[in-house]
Design a protein around this motif. Structure first.
Motif, PDB file in Angstrom:
ATOM      1  N   ASN A  24      64.748  67.179  19.575  1.00  0.00           N
ATOM      2  CA  ASN A  24      65.340  67.971  18.505  1.00  0.00           C
ATOM      3  C   ASN A  24      64.895  67.496  17.130  1.00  0.00           C
ATOM      4  OD1 ASN A  24      66.616  69.710  20.191  1.00  0.00           O
ATOM      5  ND2 ASN A  24      68.683  68.968  19.827  1.00  0.00           N
ATOM      6  N   ALA A  25      64.748  66.183  16.965  1.00  0.00           N
ATOM      7  CA  ALA A  25      64.297  65.658  15.674  1.00  0.00           C
ATOM      8  C   ALA A  25      62.873  66.111  15.364  1.00  0.00           C
ATOM      9  CB  ALA A  25      64.384  64.139  15.661  1.00  0.00           C
ATOM     10  N   PHE A  26      62.021  66.169  16.393  1.00  0.00           N
ATOM     11  CA  PHE A  26      60.646  66.594  16.169  1.00  0.00           C
ATOM     12  C   PHE A  26      60.588  68.079  15.801  1.00  0.00           C
ATOM     13  CE2 PHE A  26      56.456  68.141  17.538  1.00  0.00           C
ATOM     14  CZ  PHE A  26      55.655  67.302  16.796  1.00  0.00           C
ATOM     15  N   LEU A  27      61.394  68.911  16.471  1.00  0.00           N
ATOM     16  CA  LEU A  27      61.421  70.334  16.142  1.00  0.00           C
ATOM     17  C   LEU A  27      61.955  70.553  14.726  1.00  0.00           C
ATOM     18  CD1 LEU A  27      62.694  71.775  19.534  1.00  0.00           C
ATOM     19  CD2 LEU A  27      60.351  71.735  18.670  1.00  0.00           C
ATOM     20  N   ALA A  28      62.972  69.786  14.356  1.00  0.00           N
ATOM     21  CA  ALA A  28      63.480  69.871  12.987  1.00  0.00           C
ATOM     22  C   ALA A  28      62.413  69.459  11.987  1.00  0.00           C
ATOM     23  CB  ALA A  28      64.721  68.983  12.839  1.00  0.00           C
TER      24      ALA A  28
ATOM     25  N   ALA B 289      50.570  79.171   8.890  1.00  0.00           N
ATOM     26  CA  ALA B 289      51.234  78.808  10.141  1.00  0.00           C
ATOM     27  C   ALA B 289      50.486  79.358  11.347  1.00  0.00           C
ATOM     28  CB  ALA B 289      52.673  79.322  10.126  1.00  0.00           C
ATOM     29  N   LYS B 290      49.959  80.568  11.215  1.00  0.00           N
ATOM     30  CA  LYS B 290      49.195  81.158  12.320  1.00  0.00           C
ATOM     31  C   LYS B 290      47.945  80.331  12.609  1.00  0.00           C
ATOM     32  CE  LYS B 290      47.046  85.481  13.850  1.00  0.00           C
ATOM     33  NZ  LYS B 290      46.773  86.902  13.486  1.00  0.00           N
ATOM     34  N   GLY B 291      47.264  79.924  11.546  1.00  0.00           N
ATOM     35  CA  GLY B 291      46.071  79.102  11.727  1.00  0.00           C
ATOM     36  C   GLY B 291      46.383  77.734  12.301  1.00  0.00           C
TER      37      GLY B 291
ATOM     38  N   GLN C 121      47.429  77.895  16.225  1.00  0.00           N
ATOM     39  CA  GLN C 121      46.386  78.117  17.226  1.00  0.00           C
ATOM     40  C   GLN C 121      45.777  76.806  17.714  1.00  0.00           C
ATOM     41  OE1 GLN C 121      45.578  81.203  18.593  1.00  0.00           O
ATOM     42  NE2 GLN C 121      47.438  81.738  17.465  1.00  0.00           N
ATOM     43  N   ASP C 122      46.066  75.739  17.017  1.00  0.00           N
ATOM     44  CA  ASP C 122      45.634  74.414  17.456  1.00  0.00           C
ATOM     45  C   ASP C 122      46.552  73.968  18.586  1.00  0.00           C
ATOM     46  OD1 ASP C 122      45.225  71.598  17.711  1.00  0.00           O
ATOM     47  OD2 ASP C 122      44.491  71.490  15.648  1.00  0.00           O
ATOM     48  N   ARG C 123      45.987  73.736  19.777  1.00  0.00           N
ATOM     49  CA  ARG C 123      46.806  73.384  20.935  1.00  0.00           C
ATOM     50  C   ARG C 123      47.607  72.114  20.702  1.00  0.00           C
ATOM     51  NH1 ARG C 123      42.067  75.060  23.469  1.00  0.00           N
ATOM     52  NH2 ARG C 123      41.365  72.892  23.702  1.00  0.00           N
ATOM     53  N   ARG C 124      47.136  71.242  19.829  1.00  0.00           N
ATOM     54  CA  ARG C 124      47.866  70.014  19.559  1.00  0.00           C
ATOM     55  C   ARG C 124      49.129  70.264  18.740  1.00  0.00           C
ATOM     56  NH1 ARG C 124      43.146  67.036  16.514  1.00  0.00           N
ATOM     57  NH2 ARG C 124      43.189  69.134  15.601  1.00  0.00           N
ATOM     58  N   ILE C 125      49.203  71.418  18.085  1.00  0.00           N
ATOM     59  CA  ILE C 125      50.333  71.728  17.207  1.00  0.00           C
ATOM     60  C   ILE C 125      51.226  72.795  17.830  1.00  0.00           C
ATOM     61  CG2 ILE C 125      50.993  72.643  14.938  1.00  0.00           C
ATOM     62  CD1 ILE C 125      48.349  71.467  13.868  1.00  0.00           C
ATOM     63  N   GLY C 126      50.643  73.937  18.209  1.00  0.00           N
ATOM     64  CA  GLY C 126      51.415  75.022  18.809  1.00  0.00           C
ATOM     65  C   GLY C 126      52.132  75.859  17.763  1.00  0.00           C
TER      66      GLY C 126
ATOM     67  N   SER D 221      61.009  71.624   8.731  1.00  0.00           N
ATOM     68  CA  SER D 221      60.985  71.128   7.353  1.00  0.00           C
ATOM     69  C   SER D 221      59.555  71.026   6.829  1.00  0.00           C
ATOM     70  CB  SER D 221      61.679  69.765   7.262  1.00  0.00           C
ATOM     71  OG  SER D 221      63.089  69.921   7.320  1.00  0.00           O
ATOM     72  N   PHE D 222      58.617  70.662   7.700  1.00  0.00           N
ATOM     73  CA  PHE D 222      57.225  70.558   7.271  1.00  0.00           C
ATOM     74  C   PHE D 222      56.695  71.922   6.817  1.00  0.00           C
ATOM     75  CE2 PHE D 222      52.665  70.839   7.963  1.00  0.00           C
ATOM     76  CZ  PHE D 222      52.209  69.707   7.309  1.00  0.00           C
ATOM     77  N   ILE D 223      56.918  72.967   7.627  1.00  0.00           N
ATOM     78  CA  ILE D 223      56.373  74.271   7.250  1.00  0.00           C
ATOM     79  C   ILE D 223      57.079  74.820   6.018  1.00  0.00           C
ATOM     80  CG2 ILE D 223      57.826  75.791   8.654  1.00  0.00           C
ATOM     81  CD1 ILE D 223      53.984  76.013   8.130  1.00  0.00           C
ATOM     82  N   ASN D 224      58.340  74.437   5.799  1.00  0.00           N
ATOM     83  CA  ASN D 224      59.027  74.866   4.583  1.00  0.00           C
ATOM     84  C   ASN D 224      58.460  74.175   3.354  1.00  0.00           C
ATOM     85  OD1 ASN D 224      60.766  76.827   5.581  1.00  0.00           O
ATOM     86  ND2 ASN D 224      62.325  75.343   6.158  1.00  0.00           N
ATOM     87  N   GLU D 225      58.083  72.915   3.489  1.00  0.00           N
ATOM     88  CA  GLU D 225      57.413  72.238   2.375  1.00  0.00           C
ATOM     89  C   GLU D 225      56.058  72.883   2.095  1.00  0.00           C
ATOM     90  OE1 GLU D 225      59.332  70.413   0.498  1.00  0.00           O
ATOM     91  OE2 GLU D 225      58.769  68.336   0.932  1.00  0.00           O
ATOM     92  N   VAL D 226      55.336  73.212   3.154  1.00  0.00           N
ATOM     93  CA  VAL D 226      54.054  73.897   2.983  1.00  0.00           C
ATOM     94  C   VAL D 226      54.264  75.250   2.296  1.00  0.00           C
ATOM     95  CG1 VAL D 226      52.141  74.996   4.221  1.00  0.00           C
ATOM     96  CG2 VAL D 226      52.925  72.726   4.911  1.00  0.00           C
ATOM     97  N   ALA D 227      55.335  75.961   2.668  1.00  0.00           N
ATOM     98  CA  ALA D 227      55.635  77.250   2.044  1.00  0.00           C
ATOM     99  C   ALA D 227      55.867  77.100   0.549  1.00  0.00           C
ATOM    100  CB  ALA D 227      56.865  77.869   2.705  1.00  0.00           C
ATOM    101  N   ASN D 228      56.562  76.043   0.163  1.00  0.00           N
ATOM    102  CA  ASN D 228      56.828  75.831  -1.257  1.00  0.00           C
ATOM    103  C   ASN D 228      55.537  75.565  -2.028  1.00  0.00           C
ATOM    104  OD1 ASN D 228      59.543  76.131  -0.679  1.00  0.00           O
ATOM    105  ND2 ASN D 228      59.918  73.942  -0.497  1.00  0.00           N
TER     106      ASN D 228
END
Length: 445
Positions: free
Chosen positions: A206-210, A234-236, A239-244, A214-221
């Motif tokens: 759960n901590a990793f999903l959280a 996020a789409k790009g 597509q990296d299998r290591r990220i999903g 938060s990471f993508i929200n920082e990127v959005a800002n």
């Protein structure tokens, strides 16, 4: 197998019902007699797609029953599942009082060998604590196993029947075999580990999903400042299998009963062994700040919100559930009320729970999205229900006082916006945004 489930919240009720559907004889127990009375009447105390039909079917097949009599249920069971709440204490630690109370009652009722299966989310070492309490109160043999749940509210039934994996923390082969047999109809992907590792897997997951959220929200800002589109970013990335691609939707942050509670608890678990979990502390801080993007954008339009009519679309922390625990809507609504705004609110499912849980007074609760929007100076979309994303923006524009739409979940695409008169703001998609301040809006209108 004969199973007793203690606790009829999301985890306990869904787990019990689904196990009964696999052919097991399941009794669900709760000390809250009003919940048991509801279930006996055929009513469901939580909103979860597909759950009511499963309850009706398995009750009719005499595989599923409900009671407040814990002692009788324990005596007739082979496996006792503990699924009571572990809410946060003020310092962020998990409150184990309900676990301990249930365990003591189970121990006193024991009449032979049983397996105690913990599905409640508990700190590392809790199952050993459970075993210690049991040993003090009973002379009967038992085993304590940890089987953490990974259910998502709104798709909990589907997740139960189609899990990514089952994690079983166990210390002996006898209990291991029986618990593996119980879960084999669901998946062959069963991970057997020691009990402490199983407890940690739940918190770490759960901590990793959280962290991803938060990471993508920082990127959005950052995207808003540099002119990039976070949805394409996020789409790009995804597509990296290591990220999903999962949990990379920018918005106003996570909520609900799990992520906030479990991130706080893991920070405390780390602190208890003198480790400063700096990354997770930042995740929590980012999430708390992110929800105020909505109010900040409103303030960019209206420097003063006093007596402005603001529509809130969505109160649940996510769609397909009525859960408002730790929902971003609570702090957003509280902030807008303090700023003097008049609020009209609507959620397809969660309004009554929001009314009771939040305790916020002076709100106008509406019957549908259009009614909530009528006469408003701005609409704030906080939960991505289909009812909102499918709305006709042309018709919507006819009922509002001022066409301002703050989309906290990025549900509208460019095609829907192109012929709209709405001044629109989303999260991390600056080329979509057409936000004007109050003076400019007055000139336009």
């Amino acid at each position: 197998m004969r199973i007793t489930v203690i606790g009829t919240g999301y985890v306990g009720l869904v787990s019990g019902v689904c196990f009964s559907n696999l052919g097991n004889e399941v009794t669900c127990v709760d000390k809250d007699k009003s919940k048991i009375d509801m279930l006996l009447r055929g009513e469901v105390p939580i909103f979860e797609p597909g759950l009511k039909d499963l309850i009706e079917h398995n009750v009719s097949e005499n595989r599923l029953s409900f009671t407040s009599d814990l002692s009788k249920s324990v005596k007739s069971a082979e496996i006792i599942i503990i699924a009571v709440g572990t809410p946060s204490l003020p310092n962020g630690e998990a409150n184990l009082q309900y676990i301990e109370q249930a365990v003591r009652e189970v121990a006193v009722a024991l009449n032979g060998y049983k397996i105690i299966m913990t599905k409640s989310t508990v700190p590392v070492g809790t199952n050993e604590h459970i075993a210690s309490i049991m040993s003090e109160l009973t002379a009967h043999n038992f085993d304590v196993v940890s089987v953490p749940e990974f259910l998502r509210e709104g798709s909990a039934v589907k997740d139960t029947f189609h899990p990514d994996r089952i994690v079983i923390g166990v210390n002996n082969k006898r209990a291991e075999q029986q618990i593996c047999d119980l879960h084999k109809p669901l998946t062959e992907n069963i991970i057997v580990t020691d009990v402490r590792s199983a407890e940690m897997i739940k918190y770490a997951s759960n901590a990793f999903l959280a962290t991803k959220i938060s990471f993508i929200n920082e990127v959005a800002n950052i995207c808003e400042k540099v002119g990039a589109d976070v949805t394409m970013v996020a789409k790009g990335m995804g597509q990296d299998r290591r990220i999903g691609p999962s949990f990379l939707s920018a918005g106003i942050g996570y909520g609900g009963s799990c992520f906030p509670k479990d991130t706080d608890a893991l920070i405390q678990i780390a602190g208890n062994v003198e480790y400063n979990f700096k990354l997770l502390r930042a995740v929590v801080e980012v999430n708390k700040d992110q929800r105020f993007n909505v109010t900040n954008k409103l303030m960019d339009v209206y420097r003063d919100l006093k007596d402005k009519t603001i529509t809130i679309w969505g109160l649940a922390f996510k769609p397909n559930t009525d859960d408002v625990r730790e929902a971003p809507s609570i702090e957003i609504v509280e902030t807008l009320v303090k700023l003097g705004a008049k609020l009209k609110v609507y959620d397809p499912i969660a309004m009554e729970k929001f009314r009771v849980f939040s305790g916020i007074v002076g709100l106008e609760y509406c019957n549908n999205a259009m009614e909530a929007a009528a006469g408003s100076d701005a609409i704030c979309l906080l939960t991505e229900w289909d009812e909102f994303s499918n709305i006709d923006l042309q018709e919507l524009g006819k009922v509002v006082r001022t066409p301002v739409l703050i989309d906290g979940r990025n549900v509208f695409d460019e095609n829907k916006l192109v012929n709209s008169k709405f001044q629109y703001y989303s999260i991390g998609r600056p080329h979509f945004n057409r936000l004007k301040n109050a003076e400019e809006l007055e000139r336009v209108n």
